[in-house]
Design an enzyme around this catalytic site. Structure first.
Site, short mmCIF file in Angstrom:
data_model
loop_
_atom_site.label_atom_id
_atom_site.label_comp_id
_atom_site.label_asym_id
_atom_site.label_seq_id
_atom_site.Cartn_x
_atom_site.Cartn_y
_atom_site.Cartn_z
N ASP A 1 -7.71 -6.09 -0.04
CA ASP A 1 -8.65 -5.41 -0.94
C ASP A 1 -10.02 -5.56 -0.29
OD1 ASP A 1 -8.76 -3.91 -3.39
OD2 ASP A 1 -10.11 -5.45 -4.12
N SER A 2 -10.77 -4.48 -0.25
CA SER A 2 -12.02 -4.54 0.50
C SER A 2 -13.06 -3.64 -0.15
CB SER A 2 -11.78 -4.08 1.94
OG SER A 2 -11.27 -2.78 1.96
N LYS B 1 -2.93 2.78 6.29
CA LYS B 1 -3.23 1.36 6.11
C LYS B 1 -2.07 0.49 6.61
CE LYS B 1 -6.27 -0.30 2.71
NZ LYS B 1 -6.57 -0.64 1.31
N ASN C 1 -0.58 3.89 1.33
CA ASN C 1 -1.30 4.64 2.34
C ASN C 1 -0.67 4.35 3.72
OD1 ASN C 1 -3.15 5.34 4.31
ND2 ASN C 1 -4.95 4.69 3.13
N THR D 1 0.84 -1.20 0.00
CA THR D 1 0.00 0.00 0.00
C THR D 1 0.87 1.24 0.00
OG1 THR D 1 -1.69 1.22 1.23
CG2 THR D 1 -0.16 -0.05 2.54
N GLY E 1 -15.16 5.76 4.97
CA GLY E 1 -15.84 5.20 3.80
C GLY E 1 -17.35 5.13 3.99
#
Ligand code: IMP
Length: 199
Positions: free
Chosen positions: A75-76, A20, A17, A15, A159
């Site tokens: 992955d989500s 994350k 990020n 990642t 999110g």
């Protein structure tokens, strides 16, 4: 021979990020040293697969092969029954380049209204993959089922959390105490499976 991850191993989190990567360290109980693909200047691959599992494996494989280290990727996303599983792997992309999730949640609501369906059931999925350089890989998937509410409620999380009420609860993920979400979330389920498989 079972694949095992020894404590203290350095893992590459696939990642860019930093948040994350930090979350991965916490979810792995600080057992590993984590370097992020961003820190190693490994470019992000295009997510060309059509499933969460496929994209998690693709990202872990890419980071492992380019870094020469064991890599972990996730992955989500949110899937809505009445929208045939959309936004699914496109969950982040529905928020547009400005990553505006108010816009993404409004799009889910508009698509549901357009569909004419009363079905508000939905689920979150988290796929986690670990890949060894030039070697095997392992992938697991965690799911939490629930329903959608509009307007969204709550200020926690990120999110699509404000519109998702997990089955058996009254509060949205956005209203729940973060620790309560972490105990039942798709990500927690996926990490429990990964730990059972690899530790
Ligand atoms: P990824 O970083 O490509 O895996 O994108 C996942 C996207 O799915 C995120 O940007 C969120 O929009 C959504 N998502 C995944 N997990 C959650 C969650 O726990 N709560 C709310 N939204 C989530």
């Amino acid at each position: 021979m079972p694949l095992l991850l020894a404590p203290g191993t350095t893992l590459v989190a696939a990642t860019h990020n930093p948040g994350k990567a930090k979350e991965l360290v916490a979810l792995l109980d600080g057992r590993f040293t984590i370097l992020s693909a961003g820190e190693l200047n490994i470019p992000e691959p295009d997510e060309t697969e059509s499933t969460f599992v496929g994209n998690a494996l693709l990202k872990a494989r890419h980071a492992a092969d380019l870094s020469g280290r064991i890599a972990i990727a996730d992955d989500s996303g949110l899937s809505v029954t009445a929208l045939d599983g959309a936004p699914g792997i496109f969950s982040a992309r529905w928020a547009g380049p400005s990553k505006d999730f108010a816009e993404a949640m409004a799009k889910v609501e508009a698509r549901l209204i357009e569909s004419g369906s009363d079905d508000r059931s939905a689920w979150f999925t988290s796929a986690l993959a670990v890949a060894w350089p030039d070697g095997p890989s392992v992938v697991v998937e965690g799911i939490v089922r629930g329903g959608l509410v509009f307007p969204g409620r709550g200020v926690h999380g990120f999110g699509y959390d404000p519109i998702f009420v997990p089955a058996g609860h009254d509060q949205t993920f956005g209203e729940m105490d973060p620790a309560a979400k972490d105990a039942i979330s798709h990500r927690a389920m996926a990490f429990a499976k990964l730990k059972a498989a690899l530790f």
